[in-house]
Write an enzyme that holds these catalytic residues in place. Structure first.
Site, PDB file in Angstrom:
ATOM      1  N   HIS A  36      30.387  16.918   8.312  1.00 45.93           N
ATOM      2  CA  HIS A  36      29.779  18.461   8.145  1.00 45.93           C
ATOM      3  C   HIS A  36      29.230  18.962   8.966  1.00 45.93           C
ATOM      4  O   HIS A  36      29.290  20.647   8.236  1.00 45.93           O
ATOM      5  CB  HIS A  36      28.171  18.473   7.339  1.00 45.93           C
TER       6      HIS A  36
HETATM    7  C1  UD1 Z   1      21.978  20.880   8.229  1.00 45.62           C
HETATM    8  C2  UD1 Z   1      21.137  20.773   9.879  1.00 45.62           C
HETATM    9  C3  UD1 Z   1      21.876  19.395  10.457  1.00 45.62           C
HETATM   10  C4  UD1 Z   1      21.757  18.241   9.407  1.00 45.62           C
HETATM   11  C5  UD1 Z   1      22.626  18.276   7.941  1.00 45.62           C
HETATM   12  C6  UD1 Z   1      22.706  16.978   8.053  1.00 45.62           C
HETATM   13  C7  UD1 Z   1      20.770  23.091  10.447  1.00 45.62           C
HETATM   14  C8  UD1 Z   1      21.349  24.058  11.376  1.00 45.62           C
HETATM   15  N1  UD1 Z   1      22.081  21.754  10.578  1.00 45.62           N
HETATM   16  O1  UD1 Z   1      22.674  20.853   8.351  1.00 45.62           O
HETATM   17  O2  UD1 Z   1      21.556  19.738  11.370  1.00 45.62           O
HETATM   18  O3  UD1 Z   1      22.869  17.461  10.433  1.00 45.62           O
HETATM   19  O4  UD1 Z   1      21.612  19.446   7.299  1.00 45.62           O
HETATM   20  O5  UD1 Z   1      22.507  17.123   6.040  1.00 45.62           O
HETATM   21  O6  UD1 Z   1      18.878  22.718  10.165  1.00 45.62           O
HETATM   22  N2  UD1 Z   1      22.630  22.648   0.147  1.00 45.62           N
HETATM   23  C9  UD1 Z   1      22.843  22.230  -1.032  1.00 45.62           C
HETATM   24  N3  UD1 Z   1      21.512  20.906  -1.798  1.00 45.62           N
HETATM   25  C10 UD1 Z   1      20.706  21.241  -0.472  1.00 45.62           C
HETATM   26  C11 UD1 Z   1      20.843  21.367   1.016  1.00 45.62           C
HETATM   27  C12 UD1 Z   1      21.882  22.384   1.031  1.00 45.62           C
HETATM   28  O7  UD1 Z   1      23.983  21.855  -1.553  1.00 45.62           O
HETATM   29  O8  UD1 Z   1      20.162  20.546  -0.790  1.00 45.62           O
HETATM   30  C13 UD1 Z   1      24.197  23.018   0.522  1.00 45.62           C
HETATM   31  C14 UD1 Z   1      23.453  24.975   0.660  1.00 45.62           C
HETATM   32  O9  UD1 Z   1      24.968  25.267  -0.154  1.00 45.62           O
HETATM   33  C15 UD1 Z   1      23.765  25.119   2.349  1.00 45.62           C
HETATM   34  C16 UD1 Z   1      24.778  24.445   2.849  1.00 45.62           C
HETATM   35  O10 UD1 Z   1      24.645  23.092   1.839  1.00 45.62           O
HETATM   36  O11 UD1 Z   1      23.620  26.848   2.006  1.00 45.62           O
HETATM   37  C17 UD1 Z   1      23.938  24.043   4.101  1.00 45.62           C
HETATM   38  O12 UD1 Z   1      22.647  23.489   4.101  1.00 45.62           O
HETATM   39  P1  UD1 Z   1      21.651  23.457   5.301  1.00 45.62           P
HETATM   40  O13 UD1 Z   1      20.194  23.127   4.751  1.00 45.62           O
HETATM   41  O14 UD1 Z   1      21.927  25.006   5.869  1.00 45.62           O
HETATM   42  O15 UD1 Z   1      22.479  23.083   6.981  1.00 45.62           O
HETATM   43  P2  UD1 Z   1      22.766  21.510   6.799  1.00 45.62           P
HETATM   44  O16 UD1 Z   1      24.850  22.010   6.547  1.00 45.62           O
HETATM   45  O17 UD1 Z   1      22.275  20.871   5.517  1.00 45.62           O
END
Ligand code: UD1
Length: 368
Positions: free
Chosen positions: A211
């Site tokens: 991821h």
């Molecule tokens: C975040 C953390 C990362 C961690 C990861 C674990 C930061 C910078 N990154 O990355 O360190 O390893 O979590 O999962 O804080 N989304 C969903 N559902 C959710 C949350 C997110 O669909 O409940 C999707 C959304 O499209 C979002 C994307 O995932 O834009 C990324 O989510 P985000 O929290 O920005 O970063 P992660 O890649 O999850």
């Protein structure tokens, strides 16, 4: 009575707060307010972890959701600032903010608290990949720079902090609190019928997670990683619980057919804590770019091929079961062969990854 605020926001935070909150709640001289920022909000990235790990409902939920780094960080800062200011106005100021890990919520809460003179304890302090392209590296550096209680999971964390000029008295080697949770739950996890449901035999399959933006946000990199997985899957079935970020990219880059043509790659929704631990604890090999999973593999003694050029958790490679593969398909293939024919190195579990890190953390928190 000491008043602590504890912040969690994203999936990898939840297994870290569970034991600390339990041990703090068991004391009658401490009152802890649990704040969930809502950085992760999908049921299987958040609620499932609260239920399975027995974490009580958050006292406050901020519901910040997804967004750009600046927006997500700013939204958490604004909301936390309001909570801290209101608490002070009500004559119930917080004595300390506790943050864990390296996600955007961690850094945002640390900044908001420090600016209001609420001291910050950082659990999992001092880890450095020395790769500033990783958003987490920036989060780690900023959080540590402004925290006055630095709780480290491995010796490299202590060394990094001392080199950066932190006072020795603020740095504590307490061990790995995420492994407290793993050791508490692994028996329960293995009792689940996850393998049977998927038609898998213990030690005859691999688990894959990907991821990191560096691996999944670029079409060429993601396509070449998926090609390698397709090749491996001819030798060994692979279970691949796919993170929403990765799933979105697979569709955006039109790579879904590449996965679908490999019947032995089993794509799953993100798994809850127990089903996932059931899978990882009985896997032959783990292929991942996750920070937490590198550590869990080492604790479980399962080979971990780390799809990153660097790691902020060097002990997983120096004495654990991890090996840095970068995005080299040749090295990945070679090391998988070595796992399959039984010549892959044997690791050992680091000191203080013993299930008692939370007790040591609470001792430091309450002694101050
Ligand atoms: C975040 C953390 C990362 C961690 C990861 C674990 C930061 C910078 N990154 O990355 O360190 O390893 O979590 O999962 O804080 N989304 C969903 N559902 C959710 C949350 C997110 O669909 O409940 C999707 C959304 O499209 C979002 C994307 O995932 O834009 C990324 O989510 P985000 O929290 O920005 O970063 P992660 O890649 O999850």
């Amino acid at each position: 009575m000491k008043r602590f605020a504890m912040v969690a926001g994203a999936r990898p935070n939840f297994m870290k707060i569970a034991p600390i909150l339990r041990d703090l709640d068991a004391r009658d001289d401490v009152q802890t307010t649990l704040i969930h920022t809502g950085q992760h909000y999908d049921r299987n990235l958040s609620d499932v972890f609260f239920e399975e790990l027995g974490i009580r409902k958050p006292d406050l939920s901020l519901g910040v959701g997804s967004g750009s780094h600046a927006k997500q960080t700013a939204d958490v800062m604004i909301a936390i600032e309001r909570i801290l200011v209101e608490a002070a106005e009500d004559q119930l100021p917080f004595d300390r903010m506790i943050v864990v890990g390296d996600v955007n919520s961690t850094m945002a809460a640390a900044i908001a608290a420090t600016k209001l003179n609420v001291p910050v304890a950082h659990v999992e302090a001092g880890l450095r990949s020395f790769d500033r392209n990783m958003p987490e590296e920036i989060n780690r550096m900023v959080t540590d720079a402004i925290s006055d209680m630095l709780l480290c999971s491995e010796p490299a964390g202590v060394e990094n902090l001392l080199r950066e000029g932190h006072d020795r008295s603020t740095v504590h080697l307490v061990g790995n609190v995420m492994i407290d949770t793993l050791l508490t739950q692994v028996g329960r996890a293995k009792d689940r019928d996850t393998l049977t449901q998927l038609g898998l035999q213990p030690r005859e399959y691999g688990v894959v997670t990907l991821h990191r933006p560096s691996n999944v946000d670029d079409r060429e990199t993601l396509a070449s990683l998926l090609e390698v997985l397709a090749t491996i899957s001819e030798k060994m079935p692979l279970v691949f619980p796919i993170h929403p970020r990765t799933s979105h990219r697979v569709d955006e880059f039109q790579l879904r057919p590449l996965l679908e043509k490999s019947p032995r790659i089993m794509l799953l929704e993100p798994q809850g804590y127990l089903d996932f631990l059931c899978l990882t604890s009985q896997a032959k090999v783990i292929v991942t770019d996750s920070g937490g999973l590198q550590e869990e593999s080492t604790a479980l003694g399962v080979p971990c091929l780390t799809m990153r050029a660097n790691t902020e958790r060097p002990i997983t490679c120096s004495s654990g079961t991890g090996m840095l593969i970068g995005s080299s398909s040749d090295l990945l293939r070679e090391q998988l062969e070595s796992v399959i024919c039984g010549t892959y190195k044997v690791g050992r579990c680091p000191e203080l990854w013993d299930g008692n890190a939370s007790k040591r953390i609470v001792d430091v928190l309450t002694a101050a």
